[in-house]
Design a protein around this motif. Sequence first.
Motif, PDB file in Angstrom:
ATOM      1  N   GLY A 200       0.779  -1.227   0.000  1.00  0.00           N
ATOM      2  CA  GLY A 200       0.000   0.000   0.000  1.00  0.00           C
ATOM      3  C   GLY A 200       0.807   1.271   0.000  1.00  0.00           C
TER       4      GLY A 200
ATOM      5  N   GLY B 201      -0.030  -1.912  -5.124  1.00  0.00           N
ATOM      6  CA  GLY B 201      -1.477  -1.752  -5.176  1.00  0.00           C
ATOM      7  C   GLY B 201      -2.116  -2.258  -3.893  1.00  0.00           C
ATOM      8  N   PHE B 202      -3.446  -2.275  -3.864  1.00  0.00           N
ATOM      9  CA  PHE B 202      -4.190  -2.600  -2.649  1.00  0.00           C
ATOM     10  C   PHE B 202      -4.995  -3.876  -2.827  1.00  0.00           C
ATOM     11  CE2 PHE B 202      -3.947   2.047  -3.080  1.00  0.00           C
ATOM     12  CZ  PHE B 202      -3.160   2.345  -1.973  1.00  0.00           C
TER      13      PHE B 202
ATOM     14  N   GLN C 193      -2.308   7.218  -3.574  1.00  0.00           N
ATOM     15  CA  GLN C 193      -3.064   7.459  -2.342  1.00  0.00           C
ATOM     16  C   GLN C 193      -4.375   8.200  -2.620  1.00  0.00           C
ATOM     17  OE1 GLN C 193      -2.002   6.039   0.532  1.00  0.00           O
ATOM     18  NE2 GLN C 193      -0.385   5.193  -0.783  1.00  0.00           N
TER      19      GLN C 193
ATOM     20  N   ASN D   3      -6.059   8.122  -5.448  1.00  0.00           N
ATOM     21  CA  ASN D   3      -6.944   7.161  -6.119  1.00  0.00           C
ATOM     22  C   ASN D   3      -7.615   6.232  -5.105  1.00  0.00           C
ATOM     23  OD1 ASN D   3      -6.301   8.204  -8.608  1.00  0.00           O
ATOM     24  ND2 ASN D   3      -4.829   6.592  -9.141  1.00  0.00           N
ATOM     25  N   LEU D   4      -6.866   5.844  -4.084  1.00  0.00           N
ATOM     26  CA  LEU D   4      -7.411   4.971  -3.049  1.00  0.00           C
ATOM     27  C   LEU D   4      -8.620   5.611  -2.374  1.00  0.00           C
ATOM     28  CD1 LEU D   4      -7.092   2.436  -1.139  1.00  0.00           C
ATOM     29  CD2 LEU D   4      -5.753   3.943   0.350  1.00  0.00           C
TER      30      LEU D   4
ATOM     31  N   SER E  56     -11.641   5.978  -4.908  1.00  0.00           N
ATOM     32  CA  SER E  56     -12.261   4.727  -5.369  1.00  0.00           C
ATOM     33  C   SER E  56     -12.969   3.966  -4.261  1.00  0.00           C
ATOM     34  CB  SER E  56     -11.197   3.819  -5.997  1.00  0.00           C
ATOM     35  OG  SER E  56     -10.263   3.391  -5.025  1.00  0.00           O
ATOM     36  N   HIS E  57     -12.552   4.210  -3.020  1.00  0.00           N
ATOM     37  CA  HIS E  57     -13.127   3.458  -1.911  1.00  0.00           C
ATOM     38  C   HIS E  57     -14.337   4.148  -1.274  1.00  0.00           C
ATOM     39  CE1 HIS E  57      -9.681   1.003  -2.489  1.00  0.00           C
ATOM     40  NE2 HIS E  57      -9.755   0.378  -1.338  1.00  0.00           N
TER      41      HIS E  57
ATOM     42  N   LEU F  91      -3.860   5.148   2.888  1.00  0.00           N
ATOM     43  CA  LEU F  91      -4.024   3.873   3.570  1.00  0.00           C
ATOM     44  C   LEU F  91      -4.157   4.059   5.081  1.00  0.00           C
ATOM     45  CD1 LEU F  91      -4.159   0.916   2.728  1.00  0.00           C
ATOM     46  CD2 LEU F  91      -1.704   0.756   3.132  1.00  0.00           C
TER      47      LEU F  91
ATOM     48  N   SER G 266     -12.422  -8.690  -2.671  1.00  0.00           N
ATOM     49  CA  SER G 266     -11.134  -8.371  -3.280  1.00  0.00           C
ATOM     50  C   SER G 266     -10.504  -9.591  -3.959  1.00  0.00           C
ATOM     51  CB  SER G 266     -10.166  -7.774  -2.249  1.00  0.00           C
ATOM     52  OG  SER G 266      -9.069  -7.155  -2.885  1.00  0.00           O
TER      53      SER G 266
END
Length: 500
Positions: free
Chosen positions: A57, A61-62, A79, A81-82, A85-86, A194, A408
């Motif tokens: 992370g 990727g995650f 970061q 994008n995380l 997107s979440h 993260l 996931s």
Amino acid sequence: MTKNIKIDNRSYKPEDLYELIAGHPIIELSDSAIESITNCRNYLDAKLEKEDSLFYGINTGFGALCDVEIDKSQNEELQENLVKSHACGVGEEVPDSVVRLMIYLKLVSLSKGNSAISLETVNKLIEIYNRGLLPVIYRQGSLGASGDLAPLAHMSLPLIGEGEVRFKGKKYDSADLMKELGIKPIKLKAKEGLALLNGTQFMLAYASNIYLKAARLAPIIDAISALSSVAYEISPDPFNHLVHSVRPYNGQIEVAKRLFKYLEYSSGKTKRTQIQDPYAFRCIPQVHGASLDIVNYCGSLFTTEMNSVTDNPLVFQDEDKILSGGNFHGQPLAMALDYLCIGLSEWGSISERRTYKLLSGKRSLPVFLTEKSGLHSGFMIPQYTAASLVSANKQLCTPSSVDSIVSSNGQEDHVSMGGNAAVKCFKVLENLENILAIELLTSVRALQYKKELILHPALQNIVDDFLSEIPFKEEDHVLYKEIHKAKDFLKKLQHENDLL
């Protein structure tokens, strides 16, 4: 007057959070917290500068994409994008009091110096909060493992000028309002998205809120049950300390002591012919006490969680290690919240039974608490409402923590469903408050037909204050307003009454 609360390295307990439920205090960082945050961030920056190792992370990727290496030049984009997107929450909005708790609990976790977040990002989250902006967060979307990803993503969106916020009771686009107020968004550095999203603060905020309200409600529930017991002319003998000395559960002993004090005071004026009383009265210490013990157990568990770091990966600078683990998994909270649902539900279940008995036309009380039954329905239907809520709570006690759905692409193959446990437990508490409001309304009405009874001063004060806000009316009238007022009265007791 706005109170300031400081984040430092002390050991926290749920009671420290009450100011955040009741209002919007200003948050400050102590020098020790600033030092812990800064040192951890400096360590990570130096580590990334001199090493090419892969850290989950941070430069990968995650989730199922953990094996995908990310170039250093894309760390900030990764970061951001995380967070974007979440942010996939749906359903009703999270109450402001819970949002405030989420932010504070996240800041407490970040300040312990194991998350490698920058002081700039922490200060920006504090600035947004202290300026009165609360992120719009939705109740549904968390699996309770990898932490509360969706809710915490919504909490973090305003940091990068995204999402929505509430300000002075209205909803705004974050970017527009922040520009108007002169609050500049930031760029997230390596690992920061993260650190913000991984954690249990959504579950924990709900859990802390529920615990604090339930703990303050416990003595009031006993007082309401005492009012019903006096009206139904219950013997104080089942509450004698000798009975409970041979089954010494802490909650049972505490409740029995309180009930005996209340009922012994008025017992001399009551003429009883019954040998034993119904369980809904006689077993109050055993049932209320069991619920109280559950509340206290959960409070202890929530205290541990408040003082934990639930990020991933974790940074241990003194040991020169960055370790990927699973502290984000919400199983301890999920199971406790399921247990707490049962404790709260049983308080409501036995309360409704006492309401039912008071309407039965026994022990010198008129049927449905009206002297003109037939033409008047009296308090027949409030019991229906209480029964409906009790039934709903039984359904809500179906445990969330026994469920798990793979996510996931199989990487996150066991989840706690603690977010669902938290939201449904909050609903159980709301239902309980209405059930208790109906018992309070019913017991005070019943006592108006037995004015010869002498009440303990604490109970008499409750009755007098209640009647000053909701006067007795013999004739049928619209009752929903009185139920709502009775619930508000309960909340006032939680804040003010010396029973606490």
